[in-house]
Design a protein around this motif. Structure first.
Motif, short mmCIF file in Angstrom:
data_model
loop_
_atom_site.label_atom_id
_atom_site.label_comp_id
_atom_site.label_asym_id
_atom_site.label_seq_id
_atom_site.Cartn_x
_atom_site.Cartn_y
_atom_site.Cartn_z
N MET A 1 0.84 -1.21 0.00
CA MET A 1 0.00 0.00 0.00
C MET A 1 0.88 1.26 0.00
N LYS A 2 1.87 1.21 0.84
CA LYS A 2 2.79 2.34 0.94
C LYS A 2 3.44 2.62 -0.42
N LYS A 3 3.77 1.51 -1.09
CA LYS A 3 4.43 1.64 -2.38
C LYS A 3 3.52 2.34 -3.39
N ILE A 4 2.24 1.97 -3.34
CA ILE A 4 1.30 2.59 -4.28
C ILE A 4 1.23 4.10 -4.06
N TRP A 5 1.20 4.48 -2.78
CA TRP A 5 1.18 5.90 -2.46
C TRP A 5 2.41 6.62 -3.01
N CYS A 6 3.50 5.93 -2.79
CA CYS A 6 4.77 6.48 -3.25
C CYS A 6 4.73 6.74 -4.75
N LEU A 7 4.29 5.71 -5.47
CA LEU A 7 4.20 5.78 -6.91
C LEU A 7 3.24 6.88 -7.34
N ALA A 8 2.10 6.93 -6.65
CA ALA A 8 1.08 7.93 -6.99
C ALA A 8 1.65 9.34 -6.82
N SER A 9 2.39 9.56 -5.72
CA SER A 9 2.88 10.92 -5.50
C SER A 9 3.95 11.29 -6.53
N ILE A 10 4.73 10.27 -6.95
CA ILE A 10 5.71 10.56 -8.00
C ILE A 10 5.00 10.97 -9.29
N LEU A 11 3.93 10.22 -9.62
CA LEU A 11 3.18 10.54 -10.83
C LEU A 11 2.61 11.95 -10.77
N VAL A 12 2.07 12.30 -9.59
CA VAL A 12 1.49 13.64 -9.43
C VAL A 12 2.58 14.70 -9.64
N LEU A 13 3.74 14.43 -9.07
CA LEU A 13 4.87 15.35 -9.22
C LEU A 13 5.23 15.56 -10.69
N ILE A 14 5.35 14.43 -11.40
CA ILE A 14 5.73 14.51 -12.81
C ILE A 14 4.66 15.27 -13.59
N ALA A 15 3.39 14.93 -13.32
CA ALA A 15 2.29 15.61 -14.00
C ALA A 15 2.36 17.10 -13.72
N GLY A 16 2.68 17.43 -12.47
CA GLY A 16 2.78 18.84 -12.09
C GLY A 16 3.83 19.56 -12.90
N VAL A 17 4.96 18.90 -13.09
CA VAL A 17 6.04 19.51 -13.87
C VAL A 17 5.55 19.82 -15.27
#
Lengths: 380, 270
Positions: A1-17
């Motif tokens: 579960m933690k990993k999914i969160w991690c991945l999700a936040s990375i995706l959000v970051l990239i999308a933000g960029v």
């Protein structure tokens, strides 16, 4: 579960960029609002892509936040996608095209390279019926020596070569090209990293034509450049911006337009076009013979000749424009600064444009240049 | 079955390694109109001083890398496992940044108005000319390539059984002797591959000398670049120089492998 969160936040970051980069195109929409929609929408539905190869820092790209992103504006107006590529010297462009791997639709070589490429059948005939704005180009820049019949090229910018110097160190601007051989500035001067421009400076000093094909004269010129080598800090092109700005070097020859933009940034820099004469160059749009999107390329050229687009480019690049309608839009300050638009008299009597050298002289110059650059002196 | 699995790799090797080598050789032995010539190879002799300089700089940089990296790798290999991986990450860290950017950064550090000279002038020392010298080029090489020396050394040393060192101690070796007689011979494969991985890229580098070396430190890589992309377009001569450079590297590598083979059965692939 933690990993999914991690991945999700990375995706959000990239999308933000990515979304941060997709700013609004207000300026661009505004500038294209009163252009000829009918003409520019001809290819809108065809999903055309063109590859534009240009010099670095040689187009208004919106990077300073106030200027127009010209490529973006063109894409918005025409629906044509532009792949934009940079090169640093005419020779690099030539080498890339000769290697055959490039598929450029627009290139912007200088005078001598245009005649060389035209001579080797590397350029397409431009159909001027597709470029109504060609009328904006001043007659002074039509029918020039490198393209006497105006078949292959449409002028983009022109300019002269002069000397950029640090006013804190060189207080008196009463100098000529000899300053680049002055022991006082040993290790503090820069020099062109391409044979044509470097030879030209020595040729002016020796009183030779910039287009001499005489092997003896070329060898003498090379001798003079070898003499200079011990004083030169580095052979560079656009790195001049950094080195002069950081006061790593105090004197360097360069193009007037770049000098103007450098001086705007660093007020301790000055520029002088030597009285003894200089090279005048023209950089023009050309379409390689291999282009598959000639019509889109011609549309791009026409767009670049729009007065407002020309103005945006001129203000960003600071080179001199051959476009009469753009020139009218310039401020008096720019028109009269004595750098960008020297007097007609000086231009006619003291400047010489490059012509394409015959393949023999071209080879001699290349070899001499390699020789100059490869001479060994160790300094540990 | 094994053969089928290997086929894609063999194809890859053929297309991207063997064929380009032949293309280089073809260009090296022809004129621009395609006729056979030895001129490009003969002309390379004119640039012998540049070859000498490139080989000298690369050799010097390799030796400096080895001297710095060897003790470091030894120290890291003898740390606890957790610390080891952190240390290796720190060694790798600069490589996450673009190579050009790292080299460019040195310009601002060692320039005449750079960070070091600014600090020196604060304590009243005259600025030292560091940028645009041969020393700067070697510094750049050492800085850029040292991870390639540390990593193979560390990998080999981490595998050396600690009990062998202890045995050396039991048999009367002091610390220094056991490094000399046990660690160095056992880490020879690491030394050889470290040397290879630093020397080969260093000898053909072009951008480091261009950015840090100023006007008179042209290396063989710059010369080749000039013939292809740069300012004196002559791909045939460029290919000729590349070809000679390849032969030189091959000879040097053969020598290094010879040293290696004399007392090691483990061979290192170039």
């Amino acid at each position: 579960m933690k990993k999914i969160w991690c991945l999700a936040s990375i995706l959000v970051l990239i999308a933000g960029v990515f979304t941060a980069c997709g700013q609004n195109n207000q300026l661009e929409t505004q500038v294209i609002s009163n252009m000829d929609k009918e003409y520019y929408s001809q290819l809108a539905e065809e999903g055309v892509e063109i590859n534009v190869a240009n010099w670095g820092e040689y187009i208004s790209d919106g990077s300073d936040g106030e200027s127009i992103n010209v490529v973006k504006a063109f894409e918005l107006l025409t629906g044509i996608k532009v792949n934009y590529i940079n090169y640093a010297t005419n020779e690099e462009l030539y080498a890339k095209m000769k290697a055959g791997a490039s598929n450029y639709d627009i290139i912007i070589p200088s005078d001598y390279m245009i005649s060389k490429m035209a001579g080797e059948n590397m350029l397409a005939h431009i159909d001027f019926n597709n470029i109504p704005n060609y009328n904006n180009i001043s007659d002074d820049y039509k029918g020039l020596e490198f393209d006497p019949e105006d078949k292959y090229s449409v002028p983009y910018f022109w300019g002269t070569v002069g000397i950029i110097y640090n006013k804190n160190v060189i207080k008196d601007d009463n100098f000529d090209w000899e300053i680049l051989w002055d022991e006082k500035y040993k290790d503090n001067m820069l020099m062109f990293d391409n044979p044509r421009d470097a030879f030209a400076i020595a040729q002016i000093r020796l009183g030779y034509s910039l287009n001499t094909e005489d092997t003896k004269e070329l060898e003498k010129t090379a001798e003079l450049l070898k003499e200079q080598k011990g004083l030169v800090q580095a052979y560079v092109m656009d790195e001049i911006f950094d080195r002069m700005g950081a006061e790593e070097a105090v004197v360097a020859p360069y193009y007037a337009g770049d000098a103007v933009s450098l001086m705007a940034e660093y007020d301790f820099l000055g520029f002088k076009v030597p009285d003894s004469g200089t090279n005048m160059f023209v950089d023009s749009f050309c379409i390689p013979a291999t282009s598959k999107n000639k019509k889109a390329a011609e549309m791009f050229i026409n767009f670049m000749l729009e007065p407002e687009i020309g103005l945006a480019n001129t203000e960003f690049v600071c080179y001199s424009t051959p476009n009469t309608k753009t020139y009218e839009l310039l401020s008096d300050q720019v028109k009269n600064d004595g750098i960008s638009y020297p007097s007609k008299e000086y231009l006619n009597s003291k400047t010489e444009a490059f012509k394409c050298l015959g393949s023999g002289a071209d080879k001699v110059m290349s070899e001499l240049w390699t020789e100059i650059r490869s001479e060994v002196n160790i300094d540990l | 079955m094994k053969k089928i699995a290997a086929a894609p790799y063999q194809l890859w090797m053929a297309i991207f390694v063997i064929v380009p080598l032949f293309i280089v050789a073809y260009f090296a032995f022809t004129t621009d109109s395609g006729a056979f010539t030895l001129e490009n190879i003969i002309k390379t002799a004119d640039y012998a001083p540049i070859f000498a300089r490139s080989i000298g700089f690369a050799a010097l940089a390799t030796v400096i890398c080895l001297i710095i990296a060897y003790p470091l790798a030894y120290i890291i290999a003898n740390m606890s496992k957790n610390v080891q991986s952190t240390m290796i990450m720190i060694v790798m860290l600069p490589m996450w940044m673009n190579f050009l950017l790292r080299t460019y950064a040195w310009q601002t550090i060692i320039g005449n108005n750079g960070i070091i000279n600014n600090l020196l002038s604060m304590v009243g020392i005259e600025p030292i000319k560091m940028l645009n010298t041969s020393g700067a080029v070697i510094l750049g090489m050492v800085y850029d390539y040292i991870p390639f020396m540390i990593l193979p050394l560390y990998t080999v040393m981490a595998k050396i059984d600690k009990s062998i060192m202890e045995a050396a101690g039991d048999l009367g070796c002091n610390g220094f002797q056991s490094i000399l007689k046990v660690t160095i011979p056992l880490s020879m494969p690491g030394i050889i591959s470290g040397i290879t991985m630093v020397f080969v890229p260093a000898i053909s580098t072009f951008i480091i000398s261009k950015m840090l070396g100023g006007s008179s430190n042209l290396l063989i890589g710059d010369l080749i670049e000039m013939q292809f992309l740069g300012t004196s377009y002559n791909p045939n001569l460029g290919a000729g120089i590349s070809f000679v450079l390849m032969v030189i590297i091959l000879i040097v590598m053969a020598f290094i492998n010879l040293i290696d083979k004399s007392d090691q059965e483990e061979k290192v692939i170039i």
